[in-house]
Design an enzyme around this catalytic site. Structure first.
Site, PDB file in Angstrom:
ATOM      1  N   ASP A  13       2.131  -1.106  -5.833  1.00  0.00           N
ATOM      2  CA  ASP A  13       3.314  -1.431  -5.011  1.00  0.00           C
ATOM      3  C   ASP A  13       4.489  -0.509  -5.312  1.00  0.00           C
ATOM      4  O   ASP A  13       5.649  -0.890  -5.135  1.00  0.00           O
ATOM      5  CB  ASP A  13       3.755  -2.891  -5.221  1.00  0.00           C
ATOM      6  CG  ASP A  13       2.627  -3.882  -5.018  1.00  0.00           C
ATOM      7  OD1 ASP A  13       1.981  -3.807  -3.955  1.00  0.00           O
ATOM      8  OD2 ASP A  13       2.384  -4.709  -5.912  1.00  0.00           O
ATOM      9  N   LYS A  18       4.789   5.485   1.458  1.00  0.00           N
ATOM     10  CA  LYS A  18       5.858   6.342   1.970  1.00  0.00           C
ATOM     11  C   LYS A  18       5.714   7.767   1.447  1.00  0.00           C
ATOM     12  O   LYS A  18       5.886   8.736   2.198  1.00  0.00           O
ATOM     13  CB  LYS A  18       7.226   5.788   1.574  1.00  0.00           C
ATOM     14  CG  LYS A  18       8.352   6.717   2.018  1.00  0.00           C
ATOM     15  CD  LYS A  18       9.731   6.249   1.625  1.00  0.00           C
ATOM     16  CE  LYS A  18      10.765   7.297   2.005  1.00  0.00           C
ATOM     17  NZ  LYS A  18      12.152   6.908   1.698  1.00  0.00           N
ATOM     18  N   HIS A  41      -0.013  -0.716   2.149  1.00  0.00           N
ATOM     19  CA  HIS A  41       1.187   0.103   2.132  1.00  0.00           C
ATOM     20  C   HIS A  41       1.905  -0.004   3.472  1.00  0.00           C
ATOM     21  O   HIS A  41       1.294  -0.139   4.523  1.00  0.00           O
ATOM     22  CB  HIS A  41       0.897   1.561   1.762  1.00  0.00           C
ATOM     23  CG  HIS A  41      -0.265   2.174   2.461  1.00  0.00           C
ATOM     24  ND1 HIS A  41      -1.536   2.159   1.935  1.00  0.00           N
ATOM     25  CD2 HIS A  41      -0.363   2.830   3.640  1.00  0.00           C
ATOM     26  CE1 HIS A  41      -2.363   2.779   2.760  1.00  0.00           C
ATOM     27  NE2 HIS A  41      -1.680   3.194   3.799  1.00  0.00           N
ATOM     28  N   THR A 128      -6.841 -11.072  -5.108  1.00  0.00           N
ATOM     29  CA  THR A 128      -6.308 -11.270  -3.754  1.00  0.00           C
ATOM     30  C   THR A 128      -7.222 -12.147  -2.908  1.00  0.00           C
ATOM     31  O   THR A 128      -6.846 -12.550  -1.808  1.00  0.00           O
ATOM     32  CB  THR A 128      -6.136  -9.917  -3.034  1.00  0.00           C
ATOM     33  OG1 THR A 128      -7.411  -9.258  -2.963  1.00  0.00           O
ATOM     34  CG2 THR A 128      -5.130  -9.040  -3.762  1.00  0.00           C
ATOM     35  N   GLY A 301       1.403 -11.305   0.526  1.00  0.00           N
ATOM     36  CA  GLY A 301       2.675 -11.965   0.802  1.00  0.00           C
ATOM     37  C   GLY A 301       3.278 -12.629  -0.418  1.00  0.00           C
ATOM     38  O   GLY A 301       4.342 -13.254  -0.350  1.00  0.00           O
TER      39      GLY A 301
END
EC number: 6.3.4.4
Length: 436
Positions: A13, A18, A41, A128, A301
């Protein structure tokens, strides 16, 4: 020409999406080399927010080929949703290529992942629940399904039969879950294979052809160094190798093909899920970092845990990845703080150490030793060159570079592409220390 690996220097994270998107402008080929839909991402283009899990960020550039490599595990249902989302947003996906030898996440992988995590109770590891671990487990046990298997009905039925029988036994006898039907899975996954077939290629041949033609290749890692299966905070890790060495295995290239490794790190530290976190904050500063940094997982989330920048982890990431330079992201999140702390060492049982303990039990006992720095208390969001930054922001960046003994090449000051200071282009720029 330069072939560059982009890795996360913390617990994931860090803003790799970017940075990879930024560097993809100079790349001819972008390769995702490990992980699956457990990674996510976010890219912001013209105020449009695009969230990707499997497809490399370079897909936004029309002349860039994007390859999902052999080291990844693919959930074809989610991959097709991403493809449809990109098409709906007017993005050309003709450059997307998928390795025929990538392993496939099957329905029983997802169900088992959730069931096993629930069964761990208080000893959960923070998965996850997307089936990543069970998919990699089947791969290691040579019991997995690969993308190429989805292209032939007879073959798919044959290769699924034995693992499905085993998984149904586990589901029914241990977890009390209704077994899955072979016919239903074959029908569903053959359809996925048909839709993906035009993108399927020989990964190694494709990459080596690009290298032979002097193309710039960008290798994109998922997650982060501290989540590496072998070198992270085990067992609170992922099931693959996000470190730079994983690029060679997951893409099928030799180490001599790699010219440079760039690490991405936030100006502070975050972690999702369980596991030790020496610099973790509580209270108002934690809330401020979380809120200003929008620290909620792209995939799950879940609210991320926030803490001060950890230089011990940083130095470990430099060492284990062989970092040439660093991209520091979310510097703007610190804009309102009057004082910022950086962990420079740990106290372990009364002894000061400056190395990262690979034993998670020892890491739990580590207390951070901090260096206090002055904040700048003004906005950096509109800064576009180093000279625009407040003096204390520059001092902070210099301190990080000196502590980690690696130059900083890129500074990110927001989610948008243009909110970036590029000190050195890691693909075209010469190797030199520019901010150190």
């Amino acid at each position: 020409m330069a072939n560059v690996v982009v890795i996360g220097a913390q617990w994931g994270d860090e803003g790799k999406g970017k940075i990879t998107d930024l560097l993809s402008r100079s790349a001819d080929v972008v390769v995702r080399y490990q992980g699956g839909v457990n990674a996510g991402h976010t890219i912001v283009v013209d105020d449009k927010v695009l969230k990707l899990h499997l497809i490399p960020s370079g897909i936004l550039y029309k002349n860039t080929s994007c390859l999902i490599g052999s080291g990844t595990v693919i959930d074809p249902k989610i991959l097709l949703k991403e493809i449809d989302m990109l098409i709906d947003n007017g993005i050309d996906i003709s450059g997307l290529k998928i390795s025929s030898t990538s392993h496939v996440t099957m329905p029983y992988h997802r169900i088992l992942d959730e069931a096993m995590e629930a069964d761990r109770g208080s000893n959960k590891i923070g998965t996850t629940g997307r089936g990543i671990g069970p998919t990699y487990a089947d791969k290691s046990q040579r019991n997995g399904i690969r993308i190429r298997d989805l292209l032939n009905k007879e073959r798919l039925s044959d290769v699924i039969e034995i693992p499905l029988r085993e998984k149904n036994g586990l589901l029914e006898k241990i977890y009390g879950i209704k077994p899955l039907k072979l016919e239903d899975i074959v029908e569903e996954y053959l359809d996925y294979g048909e839709r993906l077939s035009k993108h399927v290629v020989d990964c190694t041949r494709t990459i080596h052809a690009a290298s032979k033609n002097k193309k710039n290749i960008l290798f994109e890692g998922a997650q982060g160094t501290l989540l590496d299966l072998d070198h992270g905070t085990y067992p609170f890790v992922t099931s693959s190798n996000p470190i730079s060495g994983g690029a060679c295995i997951g893409a099928g290239v030799g180490p001599t093909l790699i010219d440079r490794v760039i690490g991405v790190a936030k100006a502070y530290t975050t972690r999702v899920g369980e596991g030790p976190f020496p610099t973790e904050l509580q209270g108002s500063i934690n809330d401020q970092l979380c809120d200003r940094g929008s620290e909620f997982g792209t995939t799950t989330g879940r609210r991320r845990r926030c803490g001060w920048f950890d230089g011990v982890i940083g130095k470990y990431a430099v060492s284990v990845n062989g970092l040439d330079c660093l991209a520091v992201t979310k510097l703007d999140v610190l804009d309102e703080l009057d004082e910022i702390q950086v962990c420079i060492a740990y106290d372990l049982n009364g002894e000061e150490i400056d190395y990262f303990p690979t034993n998670s039990d020892d890491l739990k006992k580590c207390k951070p030793i901090f260096k206090k720095l002055k904040g700048w208390q003004c906005s950096t969001a509109d800064c576009r060159k180093l000279s625009d930054l407040p003096e204390n922001a520059m001092n902070y960046l210099r301190f990080l570079a000196e502590l980690m003994e690696v130059p900083i090449a890129i500074v990110s000051l927001g989610a948008n592409r243009d909110q970036t200071i590029v000190i050195e282009d890691p693909i075209h720029g010469p190797k030199r220390a520019l901010l150190r």
